[in-house]
Scaffold this motif. Structure first.
Motif, PDB file in Angstrom:
ATOM      1  N   UNK A 300      40.424 -19.407   7.987  1.00  0.00           N
ATOM      2  CA  UNK A 300      39.657 -19.868   9.137  1.00  0.00           C
ATOM      3  C   UNK A 300      40.584 -20.232  10.271  1.00  0.00           C
ATOM      4  N   UNK A 301      40.124 -19.933  11.482  1.00  0.00           N
ATOM      5  CA  UNK A 301      40.911 -20.283  12.657  1.00  0.00           C
ATOM      6  C   UNK A 301      39.952 -20.968  13.630  1.00  0.00           C
ATOM      7  N   UNK A 302      40.255 -22.227  13.941  1.00  0.00           N
ATOM      8  CA  UNK A 302      39.373 -23.001  14.814  1.00  0.00           C
ATOM      9  C   UNK A 302      39.847 -22.889  16.251  1.00  0.00           C
ATOM     10  N   UNK A 303      38.937 -22.499  17.130  1.00  0.00           N
ATOM     11  CA  UNK A 303      39.321 -22.429  18.532  1.00  0.00           C
ATOM     12  C   UNK A 303      38.373 -21.546  19.319  1.00  0.00           C
ATOM     13  N   UNK A 304      38.639 -21.443  20.598  1.00  0.00           N
ATOM     14  CA  UNK A 304      37.796 -20.668  21.496  1.00  0.00           C
ATOM     15  C   UNK A 304      38.062 -19.180  21.328  1.00  0.00           C
ATOM     16  N   UNK A 305      37.019 -18.430  21.021  1.00  0.00           N
ATOM     17  CA  UNK A 305      37.233 -17.013  20.724  1.00  0.00           C
ATOM     18  C   UNK A 305      37.752 -16.241  21.936  1.00  0.00           C
ATOM     19  N   UNK A 306      37.395 -16.713  23.126  1.00  0.00           N
ATOM     20  CA  UNK A 306      37.829 -15.974  24.323  1.00  0.00           C
ATOM     21  C   UNK A 306      39.319 -16.173  24.606  1.00  0.00           C
ATOM     22  N   UNK A 307      39.902 -17.193  24.014  1.00  0.00           N
ATOM     23  CA  UNK A 307      41.346 -17.382  24.095  1.00  0.00           C
ATOM     24  C   UNK A 307      42.019 -16.681  22.922  1.00  0.00           C
ATOM     25  N   UNK A 308      41.415 -16.860  21.737  1.00  0.00           N
ATOM     26  CA  UNK A 308      42.069 -16.395  20.511  1.00  0.00           C
ATOM     27  C   UNK A 308      42.039 -14.873  20.350  1.00  0.00           C
ATOM     28  N   UNK A 309      40.951 -14.240  20.785  1.00  0.00           N
ATOM     29  CA  UNK A 309      40.864 -12.792  20.553  1.00  0.00           C
ATOM     30  C   UNK A 309      41.912 -11.995  21.334  1.00  0.00           C
ATOM     31  N   UNK A 310      42.106 -12.287  22.638  1.00  0.00           N
ATOM     32  CA  UNK A 310      43.195 -11.587  23.322  1.00  0.00           C
ATOM     33  C   UNK A 310      44.555 -11.852  22.675  1.00  0.00           C
ATOM     34  N   UNK A 311      44.747 -13.093  22.209  1.00  0.00           N
ATOM     35  CA  UNK A 311      45.996 -13.430  21.503  1.00  0.00           C
ATOM     36  C   UNK A 311      46.134 -12.594  20.240  1.00  0.00           C
ATOM     37  N   UNK A 312      45.026 -12.471  19.545  1.00  0.00           N
ATOM     38  CA  UNK A 312      45.042 -11.717  18.284  1.00  0.00           C
ATOM     39  C   UNK A 312      45.402 -10.256  18.538  1.00  0.00           C
ATOM     40  N   UNK A 313      44.816  -9.692  19.595  1.00  0.00           N
ATOM     41  CA  UNK A 313      45.145  -8.298  19.907  1.00  0.00           C
ATOM     42  C   UNK A 313      46.624  -8.134  20.231  1.00  0.00           C
ATOM     43  N   UNK A 314      47.145  -9.096  20.986  1.00  0.00           N
ATOM     44  CA  UNK A 314      48.567  -9.049  21.326  1.00  0.00           C
ATOM     45  C   UNK A 314      49.431  -9.136  20.070  1.00  0.00           C
ATOM     46  N   UNK A 315      49.055 -10.042  19.188  1.00  0.00           N
ATOM     47  CA  UNK A 315      49.813 -10.223  17.954  1.00  0.00           C
ATOM     48  C   UNK A 315      49.768  -8.960  17.097  1.00  0.00           C
ATOM     49  N   UNK A 316      48.616  -8.290  17.112  1.00  0.00           N
ATOM     50  CA  UNK A 316      48.491  -7.039  16.345  1.00  0.00           C
ATOM     51  C   UNK A 316      49.371  -5.956  16.960  1.00  0.00           C
ATOM     52  N   UNK A 317      49.393  -5.915  18.297  1.00  0.00           N
ATOM     53  CA  UNK A 317      50.257  -4.942  18.974  1.00  0.00           C
ATOM     54  C   UNK A 317      51.715  -5.200  18.619  1.00  0.00           C
ATOM     55  N   UNK A 318      52.093  -6.480  18.645  1.00  0.00           N
ATOM     56  CA  UNK A 318      53.474  -6.845  18.357  1.00  0.00           C
ATOM     57  C   UNK A 318      53.835  -6.506  16.916  1.00  0.00           C
ATOM     58  N   UNK A 319      52.856  -6.707  16.012  1.00  0.00           N
ATOM     59  CA  UNK A 319      53.105  -6.450  14.593  1.00  0.00           C
ATOM     60  C   UNK A 319      53.078  -4.945  14.283  1.00  0.00           C
ATOM     61  N   UNK A 320      52.531  -4.178  15.213  1.00  0.00           N
ATOM     62  CA  UNK A 320      52.551  -2.723  15.075  1.00  0.00           C
ATOM     63  C   UNK A 320      51.484  -2.162  14.210  1.00  0.00           C
TER      64      UNK A 320
ATOM     65  N   UNK B 239      47.617 -13.501  11.341  1.00  0.00           N
ATOM     66  CA  UNK B 239      48.076 -12.118  11.174  1.00  0.00           C
ATOM     67  C   UNK B 239      49.024 -12.023   9.975  1.00  0.00           C
ATOM     68  N   UNK B 240      49.899 -13.027   9.838  1.00  0.00           N
ATOM     69  CA  UNK B 240      50.837 -13.028   8.715  1.00  0.00           C
ATOM     70  C   UNK B 240      50.081 -13.119   7.389  1.00  0.00           C
ATOM     71  N   UNK B 241      49.083 -14.006   7.353  1.00  0.00           N
ATOM     72  CA  UNK B 241      48.317 -14.199   6.121  1.00  0.00           C
ATOM     73  C   UNK B 241      47.593 -12.914   5.725  1.00  0.00           C
TER      74      UNK B 241
END
Lengths: 320, 248
Positions: A300-320, B239-241
């Motif tokens: 679970x990740x608690x927070x505002x989806x409009x902040x977290x989703x763009x972050x998540x996409x960036x993290x996925x891009x970075x992770x490849x 992402x890590x998890x």
């Protein structure tokens, strides 16, 4: 060996992905024949059914009237096959899709036998587990001896069989008097997207009321496309008109079992959880840390989806 | 045209249902009971059809325990014209219920039967389809929009592929889905008025239903619990998890 008749759900072109899961249940019970009721120009699903491991024969039931999924037209034919084809069948199964739920009780009534709805586990030849009270209770039911077993199969409870089979496709007759009181007019609206099929996709991203609007739902589609996922929604999101009904996941929508389910802005009402509890891994993103979805979520990740989703996409891009 | 609406008394949908200690059923003592929510939508739709002049009478029926009178009274308060309870204290499974409804439909000479698509207790989703088969009439299940024109009904159905339209000739059986309508709130004067509306109670045996084979219902148990509840602090940790778990 017992004889199992499995009624195929298809649209004239492709076989419903739930059939491969229904076969997994059916082959525990006996020798599986898949019946495909189709119009003269719609026999493609027969070949798809013939490939499924555990299917020993495909019955191709061709009729002008079989081009549309009308229960009133198909049920008398199914009942005829079930009762008489080569001495009849011990089991008649259909997937718990809207098609199976519509047609099989009509067959059961014609045969004068009870139906087991949403069969989720085979205990023995006549004893099964099924969910009641929106999945809050599991009950064991036994079909009495001396009658055929009719059941709709809860597809999320079974793993799809492989596709290395080569079952023969044979023409079958199921003559019955067909009614003219029901007419199929067609699909009024459908997702019709290029995205993966919600019911069979290994990854699903779903949005709820927290997404806030039809326009905002783009953020859900974007993440889904980024990871090759199908898109689902909670009932609240569908009721609010954000997305069409065929995307609804839950008790009265689709019951799914993807490897990864990402629930965004979904609080996790019991009716929704019923639809996803067989998922391999559940991720919840929600600004309310007390939302019930977190109790069932692996992460679970608690927070505002409009902040977290763009972050998540960036993290996925970075992770490849 | 007369519309017959079937309703079932069930545990209210807000109640967290629990298996009893013996594992033979669920806890019902002191638990709030209501009209099955899908059936309430069916009542509402029948009333709207009557209000549009598409039906003359709305009759609500239930097959169930004596206490189901309460739910029939609620339907009368919503606006149904009269109610009939066929009293049966034992569990009536779907095929027996469908056979019972067939007797009632024929005795009442109903032109349309509206039912919920399923009851939220046994979740069987069978009775409407079975009744249509026994009656040899059309069925329109999971309906989210219904229009009558003359002797036909156009029904929009919620199906896995989206929304599907079918047309059926009357008489017919329609089972309703959640988005068909929003049932009205019952007002106090309507509750008072409903007390004077006819509610007949008859023994189930009077229907002369030939009892079909029944499923033997055995153990009840809670579903296996999902092991969840882990929270992560950041997107990076998530992402890590997911990578560690092999799902990304």
């Amino acid at each position: 060996m017992s004889r199992v008749l499995l009624i195929a759900d298809h649209d004239g072109k492709t076989l419903n992905t739930g059939i491969a899961r229904t076969v997994a249940c059916a082959r525990q019970l006996g020798n599986v024949h898949v019946a495909v009721f189709h119009a003269p120009d719609g026999d493609a699903p027969c070949a798809a059914a013939a490939k499924l491991d555990g299917v020993s024969r495909v019955l191709s039931v061709r009729h002008e009237a079989n081009g549309a999924p009308l229960a009133a037209v198909l049920a008398p034919q199914i009942a005829r096959l079930a009762a008489e084809h080569e001495g009849g069948y011990d089991y008649v199964l259909a997937p718990s899709t809207t098609f199976g739920k519509d047609v099989l009780p009509r067959v059961a009534a014609l045969l004068g036998v009870p139906q087991v709805s949403d069969l989720m586990e085979v205990i023995d030849a006549r004893t099964f587990k099924r969910p009641i009270y929106a999945g809050n209770v599991i009950t064991t039911v036994k079909v009495p001896e001396g009658i055929p077993v009719l059941a709709t199969v809860r597809i999320a409870s079974f793993q799809a069989v492989g596709e290395a089979g080569e079952a023969p496709i044979v023409a079958a007759q199921a003559e019955a008097e067909l009614p003219t009181h029901s007419r199929y007019l067609g699909l009024a609206e459908s997702g019709g997207s290029d995205r993966p099929d919600l019911q069979s996709a290994p990854r699903v991203v779903a949005g709820g009321r927290g997404v806030g609007s039809k326009e905002n739902f783009e953020i859900i589609f974007k993440l889904a496309d980024r990871i090759g996922a199908a898109v689902g929604a909670s009932r609240a999101a569908v009721d609010a008109g954000y997305v069409p009904n065929d995307m609804q996941v839950g008790q009265t929508g689709k019951i799914i079992a993807p490897d990864l389910y990402i629930a965004i802005g979904i609080s996790g009402a019991i009716q929704h959880m019923t639809g996803i509890k067989d998922a391999g891994c559940i991720v919840a993103i929600n600004k309310d840390g007390d939302a019930p979805i977190f109790e069932a979520a692996d992460f679970g990740l608690v927070g505002d989806l409009f902040t977290l989703l763009p972050e998540l996409e960036k993290a996925l891009d970075a992770a490849g | 045209m007369k519309i017959l609406v079937g309703i079932k008394r069930v545990i209210d949908y807000n109640v967290r249902v629990q298996v009893n200690r013996e594992g033979t059923g669920v806890v019902k003592d002191g638990v709030k009971m209501s009209i099955n929510p899908f059936d309430e939508i069916a009542v509402e739709e029948a009333l709207r059809m009557k209000e549009r002049g598409e039906a003359e009478e709305v009759v609500v029926v239930s097959v169930g325990p004596e206490a189901a009178q309460q739910q029939l009274r609620t339907a009368l308060a919503m606006g149904a014209d009269r109610a009939v309870l066929y009293q049966a204290e034992e569990e009536i499974q779907p095929l027996a219920a469908a056979r019972a409804l067939l007797q009632i439909v024929q005795a009442e000479d109903a032109g349309l039967v509206l039912l919920g698509k399923q009851a939220i207790d046994d979740d069987a989703n069978q009775v409407g389809q079975m009744l249509a088969a026994l009656w040899d009439r059309p069925q329109a299940t999971f309906v989210s929009k219904l229009e009558r024109s003359g002797d036909t009904l156009k029904a929009m159905r919620e199906v896995d592929a989206g929304l599907e339209n079918i047309e059926v000739d009357l008489p017919a059986v329609v089972t309703v889905d959640l988005r068909l309508n929003e049932p009205r709130f019952v007002k106090m004067p309507d509750i008072m008025k409903a007390k004077r509306k006819p509610l007949d109670i008859k023994p189930f045996a009077e229907l002369g239903v030939e009892m079909p084979p029944q499923l033997e219902v055995g153990a009840h148990e809670p579903p296996p619990k999902r092991q969840g509840g882990t929270k992560v602090e950041s997107v990076a940790a998530l992402v890590q998890a997911l990578k560690d778990k092999g799902v990304l």
